[in-house]
Design a protein around this motif. Structure first.
Motif, PDB file in Angstrom:
ATOM      1  N   ILE A 184      -4.502  49.281  57.101  1.00 51.06           N
ATOM      2  CA  ILE A 184      -3.905  48.232  57.929  1.00 51.06           C
ATOM      3  C   ILE A 184      -3.688  48.727  59.359  1.00 51.06           C
ATOM      4  O   ILE A 184      -3.797  47.961  60.321  1.00 51.06           O
ATOM      5  CB  ILE A 184      -2.605  47.702  57.277  1.00 51.06           C
ATOM      6  CG1 ILE A 184      -2.267  46.323  57.827  1.00 51.06           C
ATOM      7  CG2 ILE A 184      -1.453  48.596  57.460  1.00 51.06           C
ATOM      8  CD1 ILE A 184      -3.115  45.247  57.271  1.00 51.06           C
ATOM      9  N   VAL A 185      -3.431  50.027  59.528  1.00 57.70           N
ATOM     10  CA  VAL A 185      -3.323  50.565  60.887  1.00 57.70           C
ATOM     11  C   VAL A 185      -4.668  50.408  61.603  1.00 57.70           C
ATOM     12  O   VAL A 185      -4.732  49.991  62.771  1.00 57.70           O
ATOM     13  CB  VAL A 185      -2.881  52.038  60.856  1.00 57.70           C
ATOM     14  CG1 VAL A 185      -2.914  52.615  62.270  1.00 57.70           C
ATOM     15  CG2 VAL A 185      -1.493  52.179  60.285  1.00 57.70           C
ATOM     16  N   GLY A 186      -5.739  50.689  60.875  1.00 60.48           N
ATOM     17  CA  GLY A 186      -7.064  50.508  61.460  1.00 60.48           C
ATOM     18  C   GLY A 186      -7.315  49.057  61.841  1.00 60.48           C
ATOM     19  O   GLY A 186      -7.833  48.749  62.925  1.00 60.48           O
ATOM     20  N   VAL A 187      -6.901  48.138  60.963  1.00 59.52           N
ATOM     21  CA  VAL A 187      -7.072  46.712  61.246  1.00 59.52           C
ATOM     22  C   VAL A 187      -6.328  46.343  62.521  1.00 59.52           C
ATOM     23  O   VAL A 187      -6.826  45.607  63.380  1.00 59.52           O
ATOM     24  CB  VAL A 187      -6.566  45.876  60.051  1.00 59.52           C
ATOM     25  CG1 VAL A 187      -6.539  44.398  60.404  1.00 59.52           C
ATOM     26  CG2 VAL A 187      -7.446  46.114  58.846  1.00 59.52           C
ATOM     27  N   GLU A 188      -5.097  46.878  62.643  1.00 61.14           N
ATOM     28  CA  GLU A 188      -4.301  46.616  63.831  1.00 61.14           C
ATOM     29  C   GLU A 188      -5.022  47.041  65.107  1.00 61.14           C
ATOM     30  O   GLU A 188      -5.063  46.303  66.096  1.00 61.14           O
ATOM     31  CB  GLU A 188      -3.018  47.430  63.731  1.00 61.14           C
ATOM     32  CG  GLU A 188      -1.774  46.618  63.647  1.00 61.14           C
ATOM     33  CD  GLU A 188      -0.612  47.515  63.329  1.00 61.14           C
ATOM     34  OE1 GLU A 188      -0.366  48.462  64.100  1.00 61.14           O
ATOM     35  OE2 GLU A 188       0.035  47.280  62.293  1.00 61.14           O
ATOM     36  N   LEU A 189      -5.556  48.243  65.079  1.00 62.74           N
ATOM     37  CA  LEU A 189      -6.256  48.749  66.267  1.00 62.74           C
ATOM     38  C   LEU A 189      -7.418  47.833  66.633  1.00 62.74           C
ATOM     39  O   LEU A 189      -7.658  47.541  67.807  1.00 62.74           O
ATOM     40  CB  LEU A 189      -6.778  50.168  66.015  1.00 62.74           C
ATOM     41  CG  LEU A 189      -5.733  51.285  66.088  1.00 62.74           C
ATOM     42  CD1 LEU A 189      -6.358  52.621  65.740  1.00 62.74           C
ATOM     43  CD2 LEU A 189      -5.133  51.326  67.484  1.00 62.74           C
TER      44      LEU A 189
ATOM     45  N   VAL C  42       4.200  50.384  60.868  1.00 60.42           N
ATOM     46  CA  VAL C  42       2.998  49.573  61.044  1.00 60.42           C
ATOM     47  C   VAL C  42       3.363  48.168  61.506  1.00 60.42           C
ATOM     48  O   VAL C  42       2.768  47.631  62.439  1.00 60.42           O
ATOM     49  CB  VAL C  42       2.208  49.519  59.715  1.00 60.42           C
ATOM     50  CG1 VAL C  42       1.106  48.494  59.805  1.00 60.42           C
ATOM     51  CG2 VAL C  42       1.674  50.886  59.374  1.00 60.42           C
ATOM     52  N   PHE C  43       4.400  47.599  60.895  1.00 59.01           N
ATOM     53  CA  PHE C  43       4.781  46.223  61.250  1.00 59.01           C
ATOM     54  C   PHE C  43       5.312  46.164  62.669  1.00 59.01           C
ATOM     55  O   PHE C  43       5.073  45.201  63.400  1.00 59.01           O
ATOM     56  CB  PHE C  43       5.825  45.691  60.265  1.00 59.01           C
ATOM     57  CG  PHE C  43       5.297  45.604  58.861  1.00 59.01           C
ATOM     58  CD1 PHE C  43       3.950  45.321  58.635  1.00 59.01           C
ATOM     59  CD2 PHE C  43       6.119  45.814  57.766  1.00 59.01           C
ATOM     60  CE1 PHE C  43       3.464  45.252  57.347  1.00 59.01           C
ATOM     61  CE2 PHE C  43       5.623  45.746  56.480  1.00 59.01           C
ATOM     62  CZ  PHE C  43       4.296  45.475  56.273  1.00 59.01           C
ATOM     63  N   MET C  44       6.041  47.222  63.081  1.00 60.27           N
ATOM     64  CA  MET C  44       6.572  47.242  64.428  1.00 60.27           C
ATOM     65  C   MET C  44       5.437  47.247  65.442  1.00 60.27           C
ATOM     66  O   MET C  44       5.496  46.557  66.474  1.00 60.27           O
ATOM     67  CB  MET C  44       7.428  48.478  64.618  1.00 60.27           C
ATOM     68  CG  MET C  44       8.473  48.267  65.667  1.00 60.27           C
ATOM     69  SD  MET C  44      10.060  48.710  65.032  1.00 60.27           S
ATOM     70  CE  MET C  44      10.272  50.283  65.834  1.00 60.27           C
ATOM     71  N   MET C  45       4.416  48.045  65.128  1.00 58.44           N
ATOM     72  CA  MET C  45       3.256  48.050  66.026  1.00 58.44           C
ATOM     73  C   MET C  45       2.642  46.650  66.103  1.00 58.44           C
ATOM     74  O   MET C  45       2.256  46.185  67.172  1.00 58.44           O
ATOM     75  CB  MET C  45       2.208  49.049  65.532  1.00 58.44           C
ATOM     76  CG  MET C  45       2.581  50.497  65.813  1.00 58.44           C
ATOM     77  SD  MET C  45       1.762  51.627  64.677  1.00 58.44           S
ATOM     78  CE  MET C  45       0.094  51.484  65.192  1.00 58.44           C
ATOM     79  N   LEU C  46       2.579  45.969  64.958  1.00 55.12           N
ATOM     80  CA  LEU C  46       1.992  44.623  64.950  1.00 55.12           C
ATOM     81  C   LEU C  46       2.815  43.652  65.796  1.00 55.12           C
ATOM     82  O   LEU C  46       2.271  42.840  66.541  1.00 55.12           O
ATOM     83  CB  LEU C  46       1.915  44.097  63.516  1.00 55.12           C
ATOM     84  CG  LEU C  46       0.611  44.327  62.770  1.00 55.12           C
ATOM     85  CD1 LEU C  46       0.738  43.828  61.343  1.00 55.12           C
ATOM     86  CD2 LEU C  46      -0.533  43.597  63.465  1.00 55.12           C
TER      87      LEU C  46
END
Lengths: 484, 498, 101
Positions: A184-189, C42-46
């Motif tokens: 999901i971190v990759g998806v975010e990027l 992760v959610f905070m980054m989003l």
């Protein structure tokens, strides 16, 4: 019916079946499960035909469309994966109907667990629906959700066995969760860079910059953990080795393939423009290491089920040897054929191990004398699926390996061919070591009854694995008809 | 051509027979035997039809595409039919023999099922029209012979089976690599008299030499070329009909036949000579000939002696292939048939001795000629043929090999042939002497019944094969003899090459 | 430094710290907690990603909502399994981590 209708059916049927099975409770769950399984399998095959007739389809569920709606997308690759899941899934359901039947007869499923055995059905149908949804998803975030659906129901299925399966399930859960978060971190990027999660739009917008590469690397790492590629395979043997037989079969034959599929989708379809030769080589090297490590570990196992589980570690390795030679057209059909025959053969082998367990009360390889005489159906199924896993002709495993080897030569990289050939020899050593005991005379006393449903299903699956020898051509045609 | 179903039927007949037999209960002896014999008979008829058709210029090729560009091809050229006729004829004989030999033994359906599948594989090898098809059936042959080797199910048999698999699967892996490599170099290509790799020229000498080496190593395992012969003596634990199958009908023959195909129809004998790979092959096979004979000399167990004799004799075929020239080619091809007939005679006679009198060792054979005169007469024909005494089959081989070597100017080959004949005499003549001229010195180890010679089902196939072994020598000059076929094939190969 | 960047940096920091915790902790409860904190990072980054002049991008919000739901489910299942393992085997560590008690 149209392609879109079949897609909807493939999502709705198993998920609805899961809910109905849960509501209908202990008595009717198996019936609901088997009926749903056959309906879903039929829809899978129908989808493959529809795609080969009318090609790729993108379908907005409920007419909402992207970015907030859920889009479905099917091409040849997705149709192949759905079809594999459908056919093998139906066989596994038949086997499970006998296995989880009211009378407990299984050494690996203690009787106090048995009153909850019917929960297998909702979980399994949920898992199946999750896999279909994953293959038919059109965007990266839905893929994340479907992965979680698969992971959660898979973990519940492993835990059904109780005992040492609980810690195996917990280990799998921690790893799957960590893998999902990396993904999901990759998806975010990627979203930060391109403001879309849609696979097709990403494909059009993508360009090679460090952020894209980092995103792809993170996603790939997460997926590798889920597909148990060496060295992230450590969770697989305990989980697959301790779960109930139909669950081991489903996890090893089908669930593992979802991670492989996503890596293929990501690198070959979404990011084909990226310069990624080094990463492809790395995947190939890891695959080669998996082939040898898994093979050696399988050779050292005392228990049949654990041997079969380690064999999965090795077989996953072959699939990833697709990437260094992926530029050759016959490489992808080869790897998919290998995946399909592994799915059938591995499910068959787990069922053979289950039948042996039921009849002998144990599955120690050294003491399974005379399965050839005592349970000829199982012995034949074991032999045929073994032939396919080793990659001897005629079998689907052979055809798949042949295509991969040819691709390696065509790409001017004969060493991959050599590794595939040597890996086949290694698997011959451990599979035939076990099979040789079939020809010894059986011991006299102390036998359980052979579970005929499981035996027959394993035989059907083994014949499918062998028959896939002739599937290379239709498979290539389906891939071409639905080239995305 | 409308006759394309005939080669398919030739493969399908034993397949169907095998599958039905697997499903039969062990006690259905009469039904199983009837199935076996009718299968063998139908196959013989099909072969006869094809022989007649091919002699009249028909072509029965069949082509089934597996992947675009990759076909399973069955062809019926003269070489294919030579091997096919041999295997079909010997299948019939060995089946009759096996029915008698395995009377009341356990797991007979399994045995005869795999026996039939073995013939499927051999038929496929004989009719294979390209390297890929040849490889596929060659691997199937490995798989279906393994259960026969370990048929007795003892620890000893399993150990022998492991040795067998270790050799054959490793050979198969090398082959898989080599066949894929040949496709990478020249694309999938049907066998062509005179070879198709010669189109590549000698520029890629290194790859082509390595490819030749890999193909010979892969096929050499089954042909028991030194140092790949280790499985053959180990596999002697199998029942006598299986030994006959391994040594005469199917396995070593498949290896030798495949080497013939590789040299003549893949590389082309002249191109192979130009690459400089035939010389080493000749030396290797000559060494195997002498090595096998020397090892045979040291064996007291009759079947082991015969096994090492096979190691030696099969290499005559390879030697004939490796010496350039039409005459040695004829020698090689005719020995493919002759060695099969002689060796099956020897093995079946040895099986009779073991089954009737319990005689397994050479030192137990004193006076056995008087107790079982017909069996020993057959054995004598086989043994004399191996030595090369005229007018037996072996004599024809050696004459052609010798004159072929002289024609090619390779005089050392004649020395090897002479030395080998001497060694053959050294390990066969003492057996014949003690069997015929020595009185019986000890009671038979394990005598069954008191009848004259062996029982009919065991005796008749032996006498037939002995008669054939004698006949192909005596009537070598008639138009229906294997020699005439061999001449035809040789003409074809050298006709194209020149 | 703008507000979104502060949020995003904090998210990255949480992610790294928690990932370290996940890899080093042996007690399964600690590992589950660590993964939860990874999730929060992760959610905070989003959420930071959603910051646009006007109106804010709705998609990351939708993703975070879904992600939280999934995270709750997984955590619940993990805790249930952990309790079962502790009840059966008397330890809250995975078998390979039990050597030192």
């Amino acid at each position: 019916m149209t392609t879109a209708a079949w897609m909807e059916a493939l999502l709705a049927a198993p998920l609805a079946g899961a809910v109905i099975a849960l509501i209908s409770g202990r008595r009717a769950a198996a019936l609901v499960g088997v009926v749903t399984a056959f309906a879903t399998a039929a829809a899978s095959i129908a989808l493959a035909f529809a795609v080969s007739r009318s090609g790729v389809l993108r379908y907005a569920v409920g007419g909402w469309g992207r970015p907030l709606g859920i889009d479905l997308y099917v091409d040849g690759l997705a149709a192949v994966m759905v079809a594999i899941t459908g056919v093998v899934g139906a066989c596994i359901s038949v086997c499970a109907a006998g296995y989880f039947a009211p009378k407990p007869t299984h050494a690996d499923l203690p009787s106090d667990k048995h009153d909850r055995a019917w929960l297998y059905w909702p979980l399994w149908l949920m898992l199946w629906g999750g896999m279909n949804a994953l293959y038919l998803s059109a965007d990266l975030f839905n893929i994340y959700v479907t992965q979680e659906l698969i992971g959660l129901s898979g973990i519940g299925l492993i835990a059904l066995a109780g005992g040492s399966a609980i810690s195996a399930a917990l280990r799998y859960l921690l790893l799957a969760l960590a893998g999902s978060l990396l993904y999901i971190v990759g998806v975010e990027l990627l979203y930060a860079g391109y403001a879309t999660l849609d696979l097709q739009q990403l494909r059009d917008r993508i360009d090679a910059n460090p952020s894209t590469f980092a995103a792809a690397a993170l996603m790939t790492a997460g997926l590798l953990a889920k597909s148990a590629l060496f060295p992230l395979h450590f969770w697989l043997p305990p989980a697959h080795g301790h779960a109930p037989v139909p669950v081991s079969a489903a996890l090893s034959a089908l669930v593992i393939k979802t991670g492989f599929y996503l890596v293929v989708r990501l690198w070959l379809h979404v990011l084909p423009g990226l310069a990624w030769a080094h990463l492809a080589t790395l995947l190939g090297v890891l695959g080669a290491a998996a082939v040898f490590w898994g093979g050696v570990q399988a050779l050292m196992q005392e228990r049949l089920k654990m041997m079969v589980a380690y064999s999965t570690v090795a077989q996953v390795g072959y699939l990833f040897m697709l990437f260094p030679v992926a530029s050759v057209p016959e490489a992808l059909p080869g790897a998919l054929l290998l995946a399909a025959s592994h799915a059938a053969a591995k499910a068959a082998l787990f069922m053979c191990a289950g039948s042996v367990l039921a009849v002998y009360g144990h599955d120690r390889i050294r003491s399974i004398n005379g399965i050839g005489t005592r349970m000829p159906l199982t012995a034949v199924a074991f032999a045929l699926s073994g032939i396919s896993l080793i990659g001897l002709p005629p079998s689907g495993g052979f055809a798949g390996k042949w295509l991969l080897i040819s691709a390696a030569f065509a790409a001017g990289a004969w060493w991959w061919a050599a590794i595939i050939v040597l890996g086949g020899l290694l698997s011959a050593v451990y599979l035939l070591r076990a099979l040789a005991f079939a020809f010894l005379e059986p011991p006299i006393a102390g036998f359980g009854r052979a579970p005929w449903g499981m035996e027959a299903t394993s035989l059907v699956l083994a014949f499918i694995a062998v028959g896939l020898n002739f599937a290379a051509r239709p498979l290539s045609e389906l891939l071409n008809a639905g080239a995305g | 051509m409308t006759g394309a179903w005939i080669p398919l039927a030739a493969v399908g007949t034993p397949l169907l027979t095998g599958i039905v037999i697997f499903l039969l209960a062990d006690w259905r002896v009469a039904l199983r035997t009837a199935l076996n014999l009718s299968g063998a008979f139908v196959k013989l008829v099909l072969v006869a039809v094809m022989l007649r058709g091919v002699a009249n210029g028909y072509d029965y090729s069949v082509r089934v595409a597996i992947v675009p560009g990759l076909d399973i091809v069955l062809i019926t050229d003269a070489l294919a039919l030579l091997f096919l006729t041999l295997s079909a004829g010997l299948w019939a004989l060995t089946t009759i023999y096996a029915v008698g030999y395995l009377e009341n033994a356990p797991h007979r359906s399994r045995f005869f099922g795999f026996f039939s599948l073995c013939i499927v594989a051999t038929t496929g090898i004989a009719l294979a029209g390209n390297l890929f098809t040849l490889f596929v059936f060659y691997e199937i042959l490995t798989l279906v012979t393994y259960p026969l080797v370990i048929h007795r199910g003892t620890r000893e048999a399993l150990a022998a089976g492991r040795v067998y698999l270790r050799y054959t699967l490793a050979g198969g892996a090398v082959l898989l690599f080599a066949v894929a490599w040949s496709h990478a170099l020249a694309g999938p290509h049907d066998f062509v008299a005179g070879g198709y790799l010669r189109e590549l020229g000698t520029d890629q000498r290194l790859s082509l030499t390595l490819l030749f080496g890999a193909l010979i190593a892969g096929f050499g395992v089954k042909a028991a070329l030194f140092p790949l012969h280790g499985w053959l003596p180990a596999a002697m634990v199998a029942p006598a009909p299986v030994s006959a199958l391994l040594h005469a009908v199917a396995v070593v023959k498949a290896g030798a036949f495949a080497i013939i195909r590789v040299v003549y129809d893949v590389f082309g004998v002249e191109f192979a000579e130009a690459l400089g790979v035939l010389g080493p092959l000749a030396v290797l096979s000559a060494f195997t000939i002498l090595y096998g004979s020397l090892r045979a000399l040291a064996q007291d167990e009759l079947k082991k002696r015969l096994a090492y004799s096979t190691v030696s004799q099969v290499s005559y075929i390879v030697l004939g292939v490796a010496v350039l020239g039409p005459l040695s080619t004829i020698g090689a091809l005719v020995h493919l048939v002759n060695q099969g007939l002689m060796k099956i005679t020897l093995f079946l006679s040895a099986g009779n001795l073991a089954e009737t009198l319990g005689v397994h060792h050479v030192h137990e054979m004193n006076g056995v000629g008087r107790r079982m005169p017909l069996t020993m007469a057959a054995f004598t024909i086989g043994a004399l043929g191996m030595i090369g005494v005229p007018p037996t089959a072996g004599f024809v081989t050696k004459i052609y090999l010798g004159t072929g070597a002289a024609e090619a100017g390779q005089w050392w080959v004649i020395v090897i042939l002479a030395a080998s004949s001497l060694l053959n005499a050294c390990y066969f003549l003492p057996i014949l002497y003690s069997a015929w001229f020595q009185p019986q010195t000890a009671p038979w180890p394990h005598e069954h019944g008191t009848g004259f010679d062996a029982k009919a089902t065991l005796l008749v196939p032996v006498l037939f094969s002995a008669a054939f072994a004698l006949g192909v020598g005596l009537f070598a000059d008639t138009p229906v003899s294997p020699l005439e076929w061999a001449k035809l094939i040789s003409q074809r190969e050298f006709g194209y090459a020149r | 430094m703008t507000t979104p960047i502060v949020y995003a940096s904090a998210g990255v920091a949480m992610l790294c710290i928690a990932l370290f915790g996940f890899l080093t902790a042996r007690h399964v409860l600690r590992r589950i907690l660590a993964l939860n904190i990874v999730g929060s990072g992760v959610f905070m980054m989003l959420v930071a990603l959603a910051a646009r002049p006007d109106p804010p991008d709705p998609i990351p919000h939708a993703l975070v909502m879904t992600g939280i739901v999934v995270g709750v489910c997984v955590t619940a299942l993990a805790l249930a399994l952990l309790r079962r393992m502790f009840a059966d085997e008397g330890s809250a560590r995975l078998p390979e981590d039990r050597e030192f008690g």
